[in-house]
Design an enzyme around this catalytic site. Sequence first.
Site, short mmCIF file in Angstrom:
data_model
loop_
_atom_site.label_atom_id
_atom_site.label_comp_id
_atom_site.label_asym_id
_atom_site.label_seq_id
_atom_site.Cartn_x
_atom_site.Cartn_y
_atom_site.Cartn_z
N TYR A 149 36.85 34.85 39.21
CA TYR A 149 35.57 34.41 39.77
C TYR A 149 34.88 35.61 40.39
CZ TYR A 149 32.26 31.94 42.86
OH TYR A 149 31.14 31.49 43.51
N ASP A 244 36.09 44.09 41.07
CA ASP A 244 35.54 43.17 42.05
C ASP A 244 36.60 42.99 43.13
OD1 ASP A 244 34.67 41.13 43.62
OD2 ASP A 244 34.30 39.71 41.98
N LYS A 272 33.40 39.65 52.00
CA LYS A 272 34.41 39.04 52.86
C LYS A 272 34.84 39.92 54.04
CE LYS A 272 35.59 35.52 49.57
NZ LYS A 272 35.69 35.53 48.12
C1 LIG Z 1 34.45 35.27 47.18
C2 LIG Z 1 34.34 36.10 45.97
C3 LIG Z 1 33.09 36.40 45.40
C4 LIG Z 1 31.80 35.79 45.89
O1 LIG Z 1 31.48 36.14 47.19
P1 LIG Z 1 30.43 35.22 48.01
O2 LIG Z 1 30.26 35.97 49.29
O3 LIG Z 1 31.09 33.88 48.15
O4 LIG Z 1 29.19 35.15 47.20
C5 LIG Z 1 33.05 37.28 44.35
N1 LIG Z 1 34.17 37.83 43.84
C6 LIG Z 1 35.38 37.54 44.35
C7 LIG Z 1 36.59 38.21 43.77
C8 LIG Z 1 35.51 36.67 45.41
O5 LIG Z 1 36.73 36.36 45.88
#
Ligand SMILES: *Cc1c(COP(=O)(O)O)cnc(C)c1O
Length: 434
Positions: A149, A244, A272
């Site tokens: 994701y 990511d 995060k």
């Molecule tokens: C949480 C997450 C996202 C999205 O971040 P948001 O701040 O919720 O938009 C993208 N990539 C990874 C790997 C994530 O865990």
Amino acid sequence: MVTSVFQTTQSHQLFAEAQNLMPGGVNSPVRAFKSVGSEPVFIERAEGAYIWDVDGNRYIEYINTWGPSIVGHANPEVIAALQEALPRGTSFGAPTRLENQMAQMVIDAIPAVEMVRFVSSGTEATMSALRLARAYTGREMILKFQGCYHGHADMLLVQAGSGVATLGLPDSPGVPKSTAANTLTAPYNDLEAVAEIFKKYPDQIAALIIEPVVGNAGCIVPNAGFLEGLRTLTEQYGTVLIFDEVMTGFRLSYGGAQARFGIEPDLTCLGKIIGGGLPVGAYAGRRKIMEMVAPAGPMYQAGTLSGNPLAMTAGIKTLEILKRPGAYEKLEQLSARLADGLLNIAKETGHAACGNRVGAMFTLFFTDGPVNNFEDAKGSDLGKFAKFHRGMLERGIYLAPSQFEAAFMSLAHTEADIDATLQAARTVLSAIPR
Ligand SMILES: *Cc1c(COP(=O)(O)O)cnc(C)c1O
């Protein structure tokens, strides 16, 4: 903690109201507890390793705000920094010293990062990094992995893991076919499949984007040589390699998954943890790519609240705490104690189980395993997971409400918290039919 009768009257009432006010009663789908067939508890406050719901139940919690609260909820040092910053104003829409300081900290932490652009969410970070990779290469296709994701941008809602899988949607209506057509997918940990895709589209793939350790299909660990292989292939085909690290950045080590595994991507996405619990994201990487971003270069990307002074303040303090000697050792040791303990208890109580863990991020899958990709993860017994989740909640342990999510440890957790968690797990798992 253990109350004689687990009682959630107020949460139930609030959830009933919320469902009339917001789609599904929540502002992010997984919060609704749909995949475990129950209802969310509404939170009143949080401190350290604990959260309290509106009915007064206290939980030891392993969601960490889905990652950010790695130094513990309402960490006194983070709160003090915010209190000090607050009277100066909440947003200026103009550059601040704090952004320089935070950018320098990210650059110092991650060897592959020479420049950084702050945004307000992880979704924005990945979306912008892909635009940048496309601008840089002049190509249109992107390659991602099943179960990973990367936020909810159209082109990334293809085989996108937890939230989407949990809801049982293969992807999402509203995503144009033409947009999805430029997104190629491969199974995680399958280097041969990736090599085949590059052979088929040798000069069309702008970017390969990956969660270097998967968190959004549950925790899945890269096999030896997998990330190295991706680095080699992307170099060979002139494709931008994007890690990511929105989840893994500053969680798996101070330099993220890339420092832990010794691989340097071209671009890195963060979020995060770097916001210390306030909304933030970032994309970062090599200077020659990052200098394409406006106003230094032609690739447009902007944000009213980007580099927000409160988010920078919370982020700086959080990174300062994480940088202190022993922080990651402590996270590692506590996480091993819990993840190993859970796996042993599951096996001792007769359940098929597989435990995946890297650092302070782990998942107990209710399947024989191994779980090396999303297909394997989907082989888990979801009914059993739902029972486990509910049983733990009733005993004051707050776990992510989906089998396809990782659990997170924070610096505020203690061995006593973990032992209490393991004791609850033994009770719950003993009572669940094999
Ligand atoms: C949480 C997450 C996202 C999205 O971040 P948001 O701040 O919720 O938009 C993208 N990539 C990874 C790997 C994530 O865990």
